[in-house]
Design a protein around this motif. Structure first.
Motif, PDB file in Angstrom:
ATOM      1  N   ARG A 142       0.836  -1.191   0.000  1.00 31.55           N
ATOM      2  CA  ARG A 142       0.000   0.000   0.000  1.00 31.55           C
ATOM      3  C   ARG A 142       0.875   1.247   0.000  1.00 31.55           C
ATOM      4  O   ARG A 142       2.013   1.222   0.447  1.00 31.55           O
ATOM      5  N   LEU A 143       0.319   2.330  -0.542  1.00 28.73           N
ATOM      6  CA  LEU A 143       1.046   3.590  -0.628  1.00 28.73           C
ATOM      7  C   LEU A 143       1.209   4.186   0.762  1.00 28.73           C
ATOM      8  O   LEU A 143       0.235   4.410   1.478  1.00 28.73           O
ATOM      9  N   ALA A 144       2.445   4.448   1.144  1.00 25.63           N
ATOM     10  CA  ALA A 144       2.722   4.995   2.473  1.00 25.63           C
ATOM     11  C   ALA A 144       2.585   6.516   2.463  1.00 25.63           C
ATOM     12  O   ALA A 144       2.665   7.161   1.417  1.00 25.63           O
ATOM     13  N   GLY A 145       2.388   7.070   3.659  1.00 21.65           N
ATOM     14  CA  GLY A 145       2.406   8.521   3.809  1.00 21.65           C
ATOM     15  C   GLY A 145       1.104   9.222   3.500  1.00 21.65           C
ATOM     16  O   GLY A 145       1.085  10.442   3.352  1.00 21.65           O
ATOM     17  N   THR A 146       0.000   8.486   3.395  1.00 16.15           N
ATOM     18  CA  THR A 146      -1.288   9.122   3.111  1.00 16.15           C
ATOM     19  C   THR A 146      -2.036   9.375   4.414  1.00 16.15           C
ATOM     20  O   THR A 146      -1.835   8.686   5.413  1.00 16.15           O
ATOM     21  N   ARG A 147      -2.925  10.359   4.418  1.00 14.24           N
ATOM     22  CA  ARG A 147      -3.661  10.743   5.628  1.00 14.24           C
ATOM     23  C   ARG A 147      -4.772   9.752   5.949  1.00 14.24           C
ATOM     24  O   ARG A 147      -5.111   9.549   7.116  1.00 14.24           O
ATOM     25  N   HIS A 148      -5.348   9.163   4.918  1.00 19.15           N
ATOM     26  CA  HIS A 148      -6.452   8.239   5.133  1.00 19.15           C
ATOM     27  C   HIS A 148      -5.968   6.806   4.902  1.00 19.15           C
ATOM     28  O   HIS A 148      -4.770   6.535   4.893  1.00 19.15           O
ATOM     29  N   ARG A 149      -6.893   5.896   4.684  1.00 20.91           N
ATOM     30  CA  ARG A 149      -6.523   4.498   4.472  1.00 20.91           C
ATOM     31  C   ARG A 149      -5.635   4.397   3.246  1.00 20.91           C
ATOM     32  O   ARG A 149      -6.037   4.802   2.148  1.00 20.91           O
ATOM     33  N   PRO A 150      -4.426   3.866   3.396  1.00 24.22           N
ATOM     34  CA  PRO A 150      -3.482   3.832   2.260  1.00 24.22           C
ATOM     35  C   PRO A 150      -4.047   3.021   1.094  1.00 24.22           C
ATOM     36  O   PRO A 150      -4.539   1.904   1.284  1.00 24.22           O
ATOM     37  N   PRO A 151      -3.990   3.579  -0.127  1.00 21.44           N
ATOM     38  CA  PRO A 151      -4.513   2.841  -1.286  1.00 21.44           C
ATOM     39  C   PRO A 151      -3.569   1.713  -1.705  1.00 21.44           C
ATOM     40  O   PRO A 151      -2.357   1.764  -1.459  1.00 21.44           O
ATOM     41  N   ALA A 152      -4.151   0.698  -2.335  1.00 20.01           N
ATOM     42  CA  ALA A 152      -3.360  -0.444  -2.815  1.00 20.01           C
ATOM     43  C   ALA A 152      -2.473  -0.025  -3.976  1.00 20.01           C
ATOM     44  O   ALA A 152      -2.813   0.869  -4.761  1.00 20.01           O
ATOM     45  N   LEU A 153      -1.332  -0.690  -4.072  1.00 13.68           N
ATOM     46  CA  LEU A 153      -0.397  -0.463  -5.169  1.00 13.68           C
ATOM     47  C   LEU A 153      -0.491  -1.608  -6.169  1.00 13.68           C
ATOM     48  O   LEU A 153      -0.510  -2.787  -5.781  1.00 13.68           O
ATOM     49  N   TYR A 154      -0.534  -1.256  -7.436  1.00 13.64           N
ATOM     50  CA  TYR A 154      -0.632  -2.232  -8.519  1.00 13.64           C
ATOM     51  C   TYR A 154       0.598  -2.129  -9.415  1.00 13.64           C
ATOM     52  O   TYR A 154       1.348  -1.149  -9.383  1.00 13.64           O
ATOM     53  N   ARG A 155       0.774  -3.121 -10.235  1.00 10.60           N
ATOM     54  CA  ARG A 155       1.735  -3.077 -11.339  1.00 10.60           C
ATOM     55  C   ARG A 155       1.083  -3.757 -12.536  1.00 10.60           C
ATOM     56  O   ARG A 155       0.105  -4.499 -12.392  1.00 10.60           O
TER      57      ARG A 155
END
Length: 256
Positions: free
Chosen positions: A203-216
């Motif tokens: 998941r994307l770090a450093g976000t204020r809310h629930r971190p979004p999933a990371l895709y490739r």
């Protein structure tokens, strides 16, 4: 009187697209497409903006010439470089007949930060281009149509993103290219059903809310392929490694 025995000259040019992060009035990032152009230093078209390019040497392949002239002009060596079309109207350049084999390239915004940028090389938003030399405005419009068409059925957005990305970032690419807002829920369903994405489990770090999933992107759907043989059809994508530029800012601006 026309010189019937005069020979046409062959040039190679490249249309380059990159994303430029922009924020709307609500603080939401809305990327837009940017295109680098070079200022012509001689006639015809002295002082006008044009696509980067150069003449084709007799000893060099088209793919290699496109990569080299692009690198010499802008300092860029894109992962995605594909032959777009050949433009050869007899009157596209005054004084001589010039046929241009045009490529198009997609680069990530991180690469743009390392590109040449000076008084003779400038990035423009695709919807705010200056008056261009020759038929280069029509060439860019053709490249945009091709990009929008391919976006619908391939993983070409990969070339405008990093190795991993959020669903919102991927949607931003589609919105910038298609120039329209997309419903987030419908977009997510469409992309998840396409089979082109892999959830990394991170998941994307450093976000204020629930971190979004990371895709490739699934490599099986990658738009980047190995260079095609010289005898192959010209419209296949090719991953071309450009030689280092002799020095940044050595621009090829004398070709239509």
């Amino acid at each position: 009187m026309p010189q019937h025995d005069a020979q046409a000259r062959l040039a190679v040019s490249t249309v380059i697209f990159a994303l430029s992060p922009e924020t709307d009035g609500d603080g939401v990032e809305r990327p837009s497409l940017r295109v680098p152009l070079v200022r012509r230093l001689r006639e015809p078209g002295l002082g006008r903006w044009a696509l980067p390019g150069g003449w084709l040497p007799v000893h060099e392949s088209l793919d290699a010439a496109a990569a080299r002239t692009l690198n010499e002009t802008t300092g860029l060596a894109p992962r995605y470089l594909e032959q777009l079309y050949t433009f050869g109207d007899p009157d596209r350049s005054s004084g001589e007949r010039v046929v241009s084999v045009v490529y198009w390239a997609l680069v990530h915004s991180d690469e743009v930060e390392r590109a040449v940028s000076d008084e003779n090389v400038r990035w423009f938003d695709e919807d705010d281009l200056p008056d261009l030399a020759f038929d280069h405005a029509a060439i860019i419009e053709y490249a945009l149509r091709r990009l929008r068409t391919k976006l619908e059925y391939s993983g070409i957005a990969h070339a405008l993103l990093g190795e991993t990305f959020t669903m919102a970032e991927l949607r931003g690419v589609h919105e910038a290219v298609l120039r329209k807002r997309l419903d987030p829920a419908n977009f997510r369903r469409t992309m998840e059903a396409s089979g082109t994405l892999v959830d990394t489990g991170e998941r994307l770090a450093g976000t204020r809310h629930r971190p979004p999933a990371l895709y490739r992107f699934d490599p099986a759907h990658s738009p980047v392929a190995s260079p095609s043989p010289a005898s192959a059809a010209p419209q296949h994508a090719a991953s071309v490694t450009a030689p280092p530029a002799p020095r940044p800012g050595t621009h090829s601006k004398d070709t239509p």
